[in-house]
Write an enzyme that holds these catalytic residues in place. Structure first.
Site, short mmCIF file in Angstrom:
data_model
loop_
_atom_site.label_atom_id
_atom_site.label_comp_id
_atom_site.label_asym_id
_atom_site.label_seq_id
_atom_site.Cartn_x
_atom_site.Cartn_y
_atom_site.Cartn_z
N THR A 86 -29.78 -30.11 -1.70
CA THR A 86 -30.35 -29.88 -3.04
C THR A 86 -29.87 -31.01 -3.95
O THR A 86 -29.08 -30.79 -4.86
CB THR A 86 -29.91 -28.52 -3.64
OG1 THR A 86 -28.48 -28.46 -3.60
CG2 THR A 86 -30.47 -27.35 -2.89
N CYS A 263 -20.57 -32.58 -4.83
CA CYS A 263 -20.73 -31.31 -5.55
C CYS A 263 -20.47 -31.40 -7.05
O CYS A 263 -21.35 -31.06 -7.85
CB CYS A 263 -19.81 -30.27 -4.94
SG CYS A 263 -20.32 -29.80 -3.30
C1 UDX Z 1 -15.63 -29.39 -4.12
C2 UDX Z 1 -15.03 -27.98 -4.29
O1 UDX Z 1 -13.60 -28.05 -4.22
C3 UDX Z 1 -15.59 -27.05 -3.25
O2 UDX Z 1 -15.09 -25.74 -3.48
C4 UDX Z 1 -17.11 -27.04 -3.35
O3 UDX Z 1 -17.68 -26.22 -2.38
C5 UDX Z 1 -17.64 -28.46 -3.20
O4 UDX Z 1 -17.03 -29.31 -4.16
P1 UDX Z 1 -15.22 -31.49 -2.53
O5 UDX Z 1 -16.35 -32.15 -3.25
O6 UDX Z 1 -15.16 -31.59 -1.06
O7 UDX Z 1 -15.19 -29.92 -2.87
O8 UDX Z 1 -13.89 -32.14 -3.11
P2 UDX Z 1 -12.59 -31.71 -3.92
O9 UDX Z 1 -11.43 -31.73 -3.00
O10 UDX Z 1 -12.79 -30.50 -4.72
O11 UDX Z 1 -12.46 -32.98 -4.89
C6 UDX Z 1 -13.53 -33.36 -5.76
C7 UDX Z 1 -13.17 -34.59 -6.54
O12 UDX Z 1 -12.17 -34.30 -7.51
C8 UDX Z 1 -12.62 -35.75 -5.72
O13 UDX Z 1 -13.18 -36.96 -6.21
C9 UDX Z 1 -11.14 -35.70 -5.97
O14 UDX Z 1 -10.51 -36.94 -5.82
C10 UDX Z 1 -11.11 -35.23 -7.41
N1 UDX Z 1 -9.86 -34.55 -7.78
C11 UDX Z 1 -9.54 -33.34 -7.21
C12 UDX Z 1 -9.03 -35.11 -8.74
O15 UDX Z 1 -9.29 -36.20 -9.27
N2 UDX Z 1 -7.90 -34.41 -9.09
C13 UDX Z 1 -7.55 -33.22 -8.56
O16 UDX Z 1 -6.52 -32.66 -8.94
C14 UDX Z 1 -8.41 -32.67 -7.58
#
Ligand code: UDX
Length: 434
Positions: A86, A263
């Site tokens: 999506t 996401c």
């Molecule tokens: C996310 C959600 O966590 C998950 O529940 C949903 O289903 C899909 O989106 P994901 O995209 O795999 O998962 O990554 P995530 O680990 O959540 O990190 C997302 C982004 O945030 C990354 O770019 C990460 O580097 C950043 N991030 C995360 C930060 O900059 N600081 C943090 O403390 C946590």
């Protein structure tokens, strides 16, 4: 239970394999013949720790198979999951539902006997109603149920997130469908995973609200990091100090170059569009979207400033390209904003990422890729860490210093300590630690 998973992207493949590992019979269907051929020959189209072995195990146990033939797959299915993409509709931020609706039309064609049709892709509020309308054109009410069952897995930790989730959300008021969904998730009862039954629209909104909240938390600490830099405070200690408050919690408070991935950027934007349509002010999420975009650009400026403004003729070594570690996913990765801005200022970019270089090649121009961190750093004017892969956390700093032409390190993930780095003779810049 007999499960059909339509779409073998990230969510579909992980969910399909994990349901098979729970003991269900799962057939994964995709229109992409090449992908299905890859999967049938034991290959995995994405990088996800543990996935390849789990696929092999369940294929061997004859609980998991892959096909392009939806009609054959649907025979006798208890539940059909829609896990197709999506993406953001080009230009406007709305989620593009054409794949969801196309899959629904096809499912309608082959549905036979009571079937639970489950939306697992992240879909805007009300999509379940549309799916139901499409199915109703071909089937009588009562012969099927449409359920929302959003997925909360994180890339890089997808299998454990699926198997040991904090909760499972199921949006349906249909009794038969509840029974099927309970049976599908029965193995999780042993861990006492909460299974939350809600209305379908509520379930659809929960997914967007969860991602938007997490994106807000990250953006909040990123802005606090800017303030820390201005007033002489340390963002890691602030994060700890507030995170110990159980109402706040310590997770998702790591300041960095801005969130990316498949996401958060897409879902925050889509939620603001839904709110606009509903005439509801969602000013916090809107600000988060803007602040995160601006942040990625500002991180490039941080590098430019650390190098005195002019990058002409300078080689910059970039470690980490993926939007986060343990994935080869480059979608909305901060590196995609930062690197072109450094190039615009005249820098030559050399880069290394343990998994994402293949993906990056199609998205970044004029980058020289190396086969390890040290060849990347050799002779560079600066080292910029954009993604915190484990293998970058314990670099031999003496070797790094000897390799760099000038001892500039810009650590956008705060994986090193300012005092140690300065004591070792580096001109060290990080995030929110003045
Ligand atoms: C996310 C959600 O966590 C998950 O529940 C949903 O289903 C899909 O989106 P994901 O995209 O795999 O998962 O990554 P995530 O680990 O959540 O990190 C997302 C982004 O945030 C990354 O770019 C990460 O580097 C950043 N991030 C995360 C930060 O900059 N600081 C943090 O403390 C946590």
């Amino acid at each position: 239970m007999r499960v059909v998973m339509v779409g073998t992207g990230y969510v579909g493949l992980v969910s399909g394999v994990c349901f098979a590992d729970f003991g269900h019979d799962v057939i994964c269907v995709d229109k992409d013949r090449k992908k299905i051929d890859t999967l049938n020959s034991g290959g995995i189209p994405i990088y996800e720790p543990g996935l390849e072995a789990l696929v092999a195990k369940n294929v061997k146990a004859a609980r998991l198979s892959f096909t392009t033939d939806l009609k054959a797959a649907m025979a006798g299915a208890d539940a059909v999951f829609i896990a197709v993409g999506t993406p953001s509709r080009r230009g406007d931020g709305y989620a593009d539902l054409s794949y969801v609706y196309a899959a629904t039309e096809e499912i309608a064609e082959y549905m036979d006997g009571f079937t639970v049709v489950v939306t697992k892709s992240t879909v805007p509020i009300g999509t379940g109603d549309e799916v139901e309308k499409i199915l109703s054109k071909h089937h009588e009410a009562g012969s099927f149920a449409v359920v929302s069952n959003p997925e909360f897995l994180r890339e890089g930790a997808a299998i454990s997130d699926f198997k040991r989730p904090d909760r499972v959300v199921v949006g349906t008021e249909n009794k038969q469908a509840k029974k099927v969904m309970r049976a599908l998730y029965r193995p999780l009862y042993i861990n006492e995973t909460p299974i939350l039954f809600t209305s379908r629209r509520t379930s659809e909104l929960i997914k967007y609200a969860a991602n938007s909240f997490l994106a807000t938390k990250i953006t909040f600490i990123n802005e606090i990091a800017d303030l820390c830099e201005a007033v002489g405070a340390n963002v890691q200690e602030v994060a700890k100090g507030i995170g110990l408050d159980k109402r706040i919690g310590s997770k998702f408070l790591h300041a960095g170059p801005g969130y990316g991935g498949s996401c958060f950027p897409k879902d925050t934007l889509a939620l603001t569009r839904t709110a606009e349509e509903a005439n509801v002010a969602l000013s916090i999420v809107s600000s988060v979207v803007d602040a995160n975009e601006a942040r990625k650009r500002r991180m490039a400026n941080k590098v430019i400033d650390a190098l005195g403004g002019d990058l002409t003729g300078k080689t910059i070594a970039v470690l980490g390209l993926a939007f986060k570690p343990n994935t080869d996913d480059m979608r909305d990765a901060p590196s995609l904003t930062i690197i072109p801005r450094l190039q615009d200022k005249g820098a030559a970019i050399r880069a290394y990422d343990p998994e994402a270089m293949k993906e990056a090649k199609g998205l970044l121009n004029d980058v020289t890729y190396t086969d390890g961190p040290y060849p990347c750093i050799q002779g560079a004017e600066a080292l910029v860490i954009i993604t915190e892969w484990d293998e970058f956390r314990a670099l031999d700093m003496k070797r790094v210093k000897d390799a760099l032409a000038s001892p500039n390190v810009i650590d956008l993930r705060n994986i090193y300590q300012p005092e140690t780095m300065r004591a070792a003779g580096f001109n060290y810049t990080s995030v929110g630690r003045s």
